[in-house]
Design an enzyme around this catalytic site. Structure first.
Site, PDB file in Angstrom:
ATOM      1  N   GLY A  73      79.578  -7.237 134.845  1.00  0.00           N
ATOM      2  CA  GLY A  73      78.159  -6.893 134.841  1.00  0.00           C
ATOM      3  C   GLY A  73      77.738  -6.712 133.406  1.00  0.00           C
ATOM      4  N   HIS A  74      76.948  -7.640 132.898  1.00  0.00           N
ATOM      5  CA  HIS A  74      76.494  -7.564 131.510  1.00  0.00           C
ATOM      6  C   HIS A  74      74.993  -7.325 131.498  1.00  0.00           C
ATOM      7  CE1 HIS A  74      80.411  -9.102 130.699  1.00  0.00           C
ATOM      8  NE2 HIS A  74      80.142 -10.323 131.146  1.00  0.00           N
TER       9      HIS A  74
ATOM     10  N   GLN B 219      85.387  -8.327 131.600  1.00  0.00           N
ATOM     11  CA  GLN B 219      86.371  -7.238 131.570  1.00  0.00           C
ATOM     12  C   GLN B 219      86.835  -6.970 130.123  1.00  0.00           C
ATOM     13  OE1 GLN B 219      86.982  -9.933 134.162  1.00  0.00           O
ATOM     14  NE2 GLN B 219      85.275  -8.769 134.931  1.00  0.00           N
TER      15      GLN B 219
ATOM     16  N   LYS C 248      76.772   1.450 120.816  1.00  0.00           N
ATOM     17  CA  LYS C 248      76.356   2.764 121.324  1.00  0.00           C
ATOM     18  C   LYS C 248      76.644   3.919 120.366  1.00  0.00           C
ATOM     19  CE  LYS C 248      75.716   2.255 126.068  1.00  0.00           C
ATOM     20  NZ  LYS C 248      75.988   2.584 127.449  1.00  0.00           N
TER      21      LYS C 248
ATOM     22  N   GLY D 239      77.219   0.159 140.549  1.00  0.00           N
ATOM     23  CA  GLY D 239      76.417   1.378 140.437  1.00  0.00           C
ATOM     24  C   GLY D 239      77.257   2.643 140.387  1.00  0.00           C
TER      25      GLY D 239
ATOM     26  N   ASP E  42      82.571  -2.937 129.887  1.00  0.00           N
ATOM     27  CA  ASP E  42      81.249  -2.337 129.701  1.00  0.00           C
ATOM     28  C   ASP E  42      81.022  -1.838 128.278  1.00  0.00           C
ATOM     29  OD1 ASP E  42      80.863  -2.819 132.415  1.00  0.00           O
ATOM     30  OD2 ASP E  42      81.785  -0.908 132.943  1.00  0.00           O
TER      31      ASP E  42
ATOM     32  N   LYS F  15      79.427  -6.311 125.756  1.00  0.00           N
ATOM     33  CA  LYS F  15      79.759  -7.697 125.406  1.00  0.00           C
ATOM     34  C   LYS F  15      78.537  -8.601 125.556  1.00  0.00           C
ATOM     35  CE  LYS F  15      83.041  -7.605 128.522  1.00  0.00           C
ATOM     36  NZ  LYS F  15      83.098  -6.158 128.806  1.00  0.00           N
TER      37      LYS F  15
ATOM     38  N   ARG G  54      99.119 -21.219 144.599  1.00  0.00           N
ATOM     39  CA  ARG G  54      98.779 -22.645 144.795  1.00  0.00           C
ATOM     40  C   ARG G  54      98.158 -22.934 146.155  1.00  0.00           C
ATOM     41  NH1 ARG G  54     104.655 -23.737 142.568  1.00  0.00           N
ATOM     42  NH2 ARG G  54     104.840 -21.965 143.951  1.00  0.00           N
TER      43      ARG G  54
END
Ligand code: GDP
Ligand code: IMO
Ligand code: MG
Length: 460
Positions: free
Chosen positions: A40-41, A227, A334, A305, A13, A16, A146
């Site tokens: 989540g982007h 990630q 940020k 969320g 987060d 990216k 496998r």
């Protein structure tokens, strides 16, 4: 040429999606190489009332750039229902998704793997990882043992049925006997997976070959991680990690592009730290400062969320990210969120029961006991969201970036000052040819007493 890798430097987060979107117009391909819809982007296009917000989970962020071909690489795990839901959602908003390509070797998240992820977490109780519950771990576990189902299996019903039967023979025992859940039927699973096959077929190709050919033609390929470094299964805070390689090495195995073709590695570093789920987090704040970062930075998970845990910037983590990924450029995001603080603490090293660690402790117990040693940098009060050049930033904001750059040992080439597509300061061109001179990390400052040391998160 060139191939560029883009990774998260912390616990995810970092922004990216926004960084990929920023580079979008100069890219021919954006390849997602690991993870699945645990990611989540958020990408914000336009400003004010006109702003359009997109939350992408499975699709590469390049999907929002019309000139770019988005690719889901072999290293990704795909939930087909989510894939088509996301495609339909974007199409309904006028985004053309017709160029999307999917590797025939990517693995499929099956219904039993979604179930197993959730029941395992419940079973672990206080020892849980805090996964997103999307079936990511069990699907990668099947890949390694496998017994996984791959995209190409969808086009041969006989093979698909055989593989699902073999997997369920074991999984149903586990579901019924250990977790007291109902057994899952082979027909149910095969039927669900086959229902997507024909819609998927035109997107499926040998993406490794296609990307090699693109590089040979001189196209630009961005390999985009889901990630981040400290969630990497090998180099993260194991076992509180995701189940894939989210670091630069994973870009090769997850796309089929060899290391010799990678030209630069961009890492995204949030100006402070956040983490979702369980696991150690030395600079975590449980006080008003943590609440300030969460509120001002809107730190709530894009996927689940959940409120994100918040803390000050940790440059031990930043340095580690530089080393593990071979970072050539950082994007610090940020920075605007730090406006209005008297001083901005930056963690420069750890104190582990009286011993100073300037680098990440490799031992899990040491990391759980790591307390941050902070350097206090002077804050700034001016609104920086309108700044578009480094020179426009207040002196103390510039000094913050320069000090961070020294501590993490690689140049900061772009700085995010707001969520919007244009809210970015570009300092150095991130699409340069090699070689890039690394900035030698300055020796960390002498030990200072930790300021209001936060007790480490108890090991779950
Ligand atoms: P990702 O998973 O790394 O793509 O990051 P997320 O999208 O989950 O979280 C980053 C959040 O920060 C998103 O809501 C972005 O819109 C937002 N964001 C990104 N860069 C900036 C920035 O420079 N300033 C501010 N205020 N928000 C940003
Ligand atoms: P992006 O790409 C933040 C975390 C989960 C959990 C751990 C394992 O948006 O940065 P999993 O479902 O992957 O088995 O969960 O990893 N996690 C993330 N945290 N951002 C993400 O993705 C994450 N993807 C997984 O919260 O702690
Ligand atoms: Mg995210």
């Amino acid at each position: 040429m060139p191939a560029i890798v883009l990774v998260g430097a912390q616990w995810g987060d970092e922004g990216k999606g926004k960084a990929t979107d920023l580079l979008g117009s100069s890219l021919d391909y954006v390849v997602k190489f690991n993870g699945g819809n645990n990611a989540g982007h958020t990408i914000v296009i336009g400003e004010g009332a006109e702003a359009q917000k997109y939350a992408l989970h499975l699709l590469p962020s390049g999907i929002l750039t019309p000139t770019c071909t988005p690719v889901i690489g072999n290293g990704v795990v795909i939930d087909l229902a989510v894939l088509f839901e996301e495609i339909d959602g974007l199409e309904a908003r006028g985004v053309d998704t017709s160029k999307l390509l999917v590797s025939n070797c990517a693995h499929i998240i099956t219904p039993y793997n979604r179930t197993l992820d959730k029941v395992t977490e419940r079973f672990l109780g206080s020892r849980k990882i805090g996964t997103t519950g999307r079936g990511i771990g069990p699907t990668y576990a099947d890949k390694m043992s496998r017994t996984g189902i791959r995209v190409q299996d969808l086009f041969d019903e006989g093979i698909l049925r055989q593989k699902v039967e073999a997997a369920l023979e074991f999984k149903n025992q586990v579901l019924a006997k250990i977790y007291n859940r109902r057994a899952i039927g082979v027909d149910e699973v095969v039927g669900e997976l086959l229902s997507y096959a024909e819609r998927l077929r035109p997107m499926v190709t040998d993406t490794s070959l296609l990307l090699q050919q693109a590089l040979d033609r001189g196209d630009t390929v961005l390999l985009e991680a889901g990630q981040a470094t400290l969630l990497d299964v090998d180099f993260g805070t194991y076992p509180f990690v995701t189940s894939s390689n989210a670091t630069a090495g994973g870009a090769c195995t997850g796309s089929g592009i060899p290391p010799t073709r990678i030209d630069s590695v961009i890492a995204i570093l949030k100006a402070y730290s956040t983490r979702v789920g369980e696991g150690p987090f030395p600079t975590e704040l449980h006080d008003a400062n943590g609440e300030f970062l969460r509120k001002t930075g809107a730190e709530f998970g894009t996927t689940t969320g959940r409120p994100r845990r918040c803390g000050w910037l940790d440059t031990v983590v930043g340095r580690y990210a530089t080393r593990i990924n071979g970072v050539t450029d950082f994007v610090v995001t940020k920075l605007d969120i730090l406006t209005g603080l008297d001083t901005v603490p930056v963690c420069v090293a750890y104190d582990v029961e009286g011993t100073r660690f300037d680098e990440m402790p490799v031992n899990q117990s040491d990391y759980h006991h790591a307390r941050p040693i902070y350097e206090e940098l002077p804050g700034w009060w001016e609104d920086i969201s309108g700044c578009r050049s480094f020179e426009e930033l207040p002196t103390n904001a510039r000094a913050y970036v320069v000090r961070v750059e020294e501590l993490i040992g690689a140049r900061v080439s772009a700085i995010g000052v707001g969520p919007g597509r244009d809210a970015i300061i570009e300092r150095h061109d991130m699409r340069p040819a090699r070689p890039i001179e690394p900035i030698s990390p300055t020796p960390p400052t002498p030990p200072t007493p930790p300021i209001s040391p936060t007790p480490p998160t108890p090991q779950a």
